[in-house]
Design a protein around this motif. Sequence first.
Motif, PDB file in Angstrom:
ATOM      1  N   ASP A 136       0.432  -3.505  -4.360  1.00  6.30           N
ATOM      2  CA  ASP A 136       1.207  -2.776  -5.348  1.00  6.30           C
ATOM      3  C   ASP A 136       2.170  -1.806  -4.670  1.00  6.30           C
ATOM      4  O   ASP A 136       2.838  -1.027  -5.320  1.00  6.30           O
ATOM      5  CB  ASP A 136       0.279  -2.045  -6.323  1.00  6.30           C
ATOM      6  N   TRP A 137       2.265  -1.874  -3.343  1.00 11.77           N
ATOM      7  CA  TRP A 137       3.197  -1.051  -2.562  1.00 11.77           C
ATOM      8  C   TRP A 137       4.093  -1.938  -1.722  1.00 11.77           C
ATOM      9  O   TRP A 137       3.634  -2.920  -1.142  1.00 11.77           O
ATOM     10  CB  TRP A 137       2.417  -0.110  -1.628  1.00 11.77           C
ATOM     11  N   THR A 138       5.368  -1.577  -1.664  1.00 15.67           N
ATOM     12  CA  THR A 138       6.314  -2.258  -0.799  1.00 15.67           C
ATOM     13  C   THR A 138       6.751  -1.266   0.273  1.00 15.67           C
ATOM     14  O   THR A 138       7.224  -0.174  -0.046  1.00 15.67           O
ATOM     15  CB  THR A 138       7.554  -2.736  -1.593  1.00 15.67           C
ATOM     16  N   VAL A 146       1.275  -3.993   4.132  1.00 16.02           N
ATOM     17  CA  VAL A 146       0.277  -2.920   4.148  1.00 16.02           C
ATOM     18  C   VAL A 146      -0.872  -3.290   3.225  1.00 16.02           C
ATOM     19  O   VAL A 146      -0.695  -4.032   2.258  1.00 16.02           O
ATOM     20  CB  VAL A 146       0.867  -1.554   3.739  1.00 16.02           C
ATOM     21  N   MET A 147      -2.035  -2.762   3.556  1.00 17.92           N
ATOM     22  CA  MET A 147      -3.235  -3.025   2.759  1.00 17.92           C
ATOM     23  C   MET A 147      -3.994  -1.720   2.565  1.00 17.92           C
ATOM     24  O   MET A 147      -4.085  -0.915   3.486  1.00 17.92           O
ATOM     25  CB  MET A 147      -4.147  -4.012   3.485  1.00 17.92           C
ATOM     26  N   SER A 156       7.636  -2.977  -7.844  1.00 17.17           N
ATOM     27  CA  SER A 156       8.002  -3.175  -9.247  1.00 17.17           C
ATOM     28  C   SER A 156       7.219  -4.352  -9.792  1.00 17.17           C
ATOM     29  O   SER A 156       6.594  -5.090  -9.050  1.00 17.17           O
ATOM     30  CB  SER A 156       9.513  -3.391  -9.377  1.00 17.17           C
ATOM     31  N   GLY A 157       7.290  -4.578 -11.067  1.00 19.78           N
ATOM     32  CA  GLY A 157       6.471  -5.565 -11.757  1.00 19.78           C
ATOM     33  C   GLY A 157       6.517  -6.985 -11.245  1.00 19.78           C
ATOM     34  O   GLY A 157       5.777  -7.815 -11.727  1.00 19.78           O
ATOM     35  N   GLY A 158       7.343  -7.297 -10.257  1.00 19.37           N
ATOM     36  CA  GLY A 158       7.455  -8.673  -9.786  1.00 19.37           C
ATOM     37  C   GLY A 158       6.227  -9.146  -9.044  1.00 19.37           C
ATOM     38  O   GLY A 158       5.288  -8.409  -8.787  1.00 19.37           O
ATOM     39  N   PRO A 187       0.595   4.906   2.772  1.00 18.09           N
ATOM     40  CA  PRO A 187       1.556   3.897   3.217  1.00 18.09           C
ATOM     41  C   PRO A 187       2.628   4.505   4.124  1.00 18.09           C
ATOM     42  O   PRO A 187       3.104   3.862   5.051  1.00 18.09           O
ATOM     43  CB  PRO A 187       2.164   3.364   1.919  1.00 18.09           C
ATOM     44  N   HIS A 188       3.015   5.748   3.860  1.00 21.54           N
ATOM     45  CA  HIS A 188       4.000   6.447   4.691  1.00 21.54           C
ATOM     46  C   HIS A 188       3.470   6.585   6.118  1.00 21.54           C
ATOM     47  O   HIS A 188       4.176   6.281   7.088  1.00 21.54           O
ATOM     48  CB  HIS A 188       4.299   7.813   4.076  1.00 21.54           C
TER      49      HIS A 188
END
Length: 135
Positions: free
Chosen positions: A80-82, A92-93, A67-69, A113-114
């Motif tokens: 941009d992925w959690t 993750v990169m 999210s935008g945080g 990412p999965h």
Amino acid sequence: MSRITRRQALGAAVGAAVGTAGVALVGAAPAADRRPAATGHPVQDHRGPKAFDEVYLGRRIQGAPASGGHTGHGGHHGADWTVRVDGEELHVMRNADGTWISVITHYEPVASPHAAARAAVRELQGAHLVPFDHV
């Protein structure tokens, strides 16, 4: 009169067996993990990675766009992925070629990412994921 030698017959048999095994392995690979011969990179879904939440090998893995945080990395390297394993964040990169790696499986690029979360769970072999804190 030309006769085939044992060495030639054995070489032909081994070559046929290896070729058959290779075709069987490529046919059995999941579509997301197939690598085109020309580039050697995973086939990418141009719609982007999908969010996930599942139990894999007894561990809960979750992932979604952040999210935008503040992500702690200024939006670089897939920040941009959690991704979480049993509630702990898995760093993750995203690589330049579109593959993904994690802090656990840094030298094993995967397609999403999965897939990175699943690879990390396999590598952890039941061990707890220690939080990745910046000091």
